[in-house]
Design a protein around this motif. Sequence first.
Motif, mmCIF file in Angstrom:
data_model
loop_
_atom_site.group_PDB
_atom_site.id
_atom_site.type_symbol
_atom_site.label_atom_id
_atom_site.label_comp_id
_atom_site.label_asym_id
_atom_site.label_seq_id
_atom_site.Cartn_x
_atom_site.Cartn_y
_atom_site.Cartn_z
ATOM 1 N N ASP A 42 0.847 -1.187 0.000
ATOM 2 C CA ASP A 42 0.000 0.000 0.000
ATOM 3 C C ASP A 42 0.883 1.236 0.000
ATOM 4 O OD1 ASP A 42 0.826 0.522 2.671
ATOM 5 O OD2 ASP A 42 -0.773 -0.750 3.434
ATOM 6 N N ALA A 43 0.258 2.400 -0.095
ATOM 7 C CA ALA A 43 1.004 3.645 -0.247
ATOM 8 C C ALA A 43 1.913 3.933 0.932
ATOM 9 C CB ALA A 43 0.023 4.804 -0.445
ATOM 10 N N ALA A 44 1.579 3.405 2.112
ATOM 11 C CA ALA A 44 2.339 3.708 3.316
ATOM 12 C C ALA A 44 3.402 2.667 3.637
ATOM 13 C CB ALA A 44 1.379 3.847 4.505
ATOM 14 N N GLY A 68 -0.317 -1.465 -7.566
ATOM 15 C CA GLY A 68 -0.062 -0.198 -6.906
ATOM 16 C C GLY A 68 -0.738 0.954 -7.630
ATOM 17 N N ASP A 69 -0.302 2.156 -7.318
ATOM 18 C CA ASP A 69 -0.879 3.375 -7.920
ATOM 19 C C ASP A 69 0.254 4.372 -8.114
ATOM 20 O OD1 ASP A 69 -2.151 5.817 -8.441
ATOM 21 O OD2 ASP A 69 -3.899 5.267 -7.247
ATOM 22 N N ARG A 70 0.458 4.802 -9.348
ATOM 23 C CA ARG A 70 1.573 5.693 -9.648
ATOM 24 C C ARG A 70 1.440 7.058 -8.983
ATOM 25 N NH1 ARG A 70 3.829 4.613 -15.757
ATOM 26 N NH2 ARG A 70 3.577 2.357 -15.778
ATOM 27 N N THR A 71 0.261 7.366 -8.444
ATOM 28 C CA THR A 71 0.094 8.646 -7.747
ATOM 29 C C THR A 71 0.561 8.577 -6.304
ATOM 30 O OG1 THR A 71 -2.188 8.146 -7.043
ATOM 31 C CG2 THR A 71 -1.892 9.163 -9.223
ATOM 32 N N TRP A 72 0.936 7.391 -5.812
ATOM 33 C CA TRP A 72 1.434 7.295 -4.437
ATOM 34 C C TRP A 72 2.671 8.178 -4.278
ATOM 35 C CZ3 TRP A 72 1.388 1.234 -3.712
ATOM 36 C CH2 TRP A 72 0.051 0.817 -3.583
ATOM 37 N N ARG A 76 6.879 8.727 -6.466
ATOM 38 C CA ARG A 76 7.024 9.970 -7.231
ATOM 39 C C ARG A 76 8.310 9.991 -8.052
ATOM 40 N NH1 ARG A 76 6.826 13.223 -3.217
ATOM 41 N NH2 ARG A 76 4.563 13.478 -3.273
#
Length: 220
Positions: A42-44, A68-72, A76
């Motif tokens: 997850d993002a964290a 995942g998500d590239r906006t995490w 960056r």
Amino acid sequence: MALVLAPQAPIADWLSALDHQVARSSAFLSGKPIILDLGLLDAAAEGLADLQAALRDRHIIPVSIEGGDRTWPALRNWDFPPVLTGGRAHDIAPPDATEAEGTAGEFTLTAGRTLFVETPVRSGQIVTWLEGDIVVAGGVAPGAELIASGSIHVYGPLRGRAIAGVGGNGAARIFARRMFAELLAIDGFYMTAEEIDQQSVGQPAQALLDSDHVLMHPLT
């Protein structure tokens, strides 16, 4: 064929396990394109921002990054490879259990969720079954691959790859009437052909997982 790496938290422990696996089997990543799947994070997740650099330090550069998500925020500064395109999609759906049981053909699915492969598995063929065991009535050719969430039973020579216990089933086993496997894996732990005891090569044998090590035992 590509090898999928799916990191899990804590990432530091996963990297240590990866190092251990590579140390045990020098051919684990050799010559294989790598797909990095972030779907279990997850993002964290601690260490996510440094994961790509950590893989590069190990000379692992994925050809594709999925999940995942590239906006995490942690992603960056990641360098994402181009999206892979141009492949052909194949929808593979097993037959209904009640219809398949007892029928003739290449595959037979029983109500007990065991997939029976009625013909030899040819070189380049991949049989994936994530609902239980795979039973092959014949042999498995070099370059073929079996992937199962349960155990794998080959009533002939096993010359290709057998990957059992997918999804965390460490109790799965791999059985072969004649063991010539290129690679054996159970719950993510691997044994290559070079690591198989020569006394087991060509003999009836089973592979099982014990303390994160794939062991080979004769079948008597």
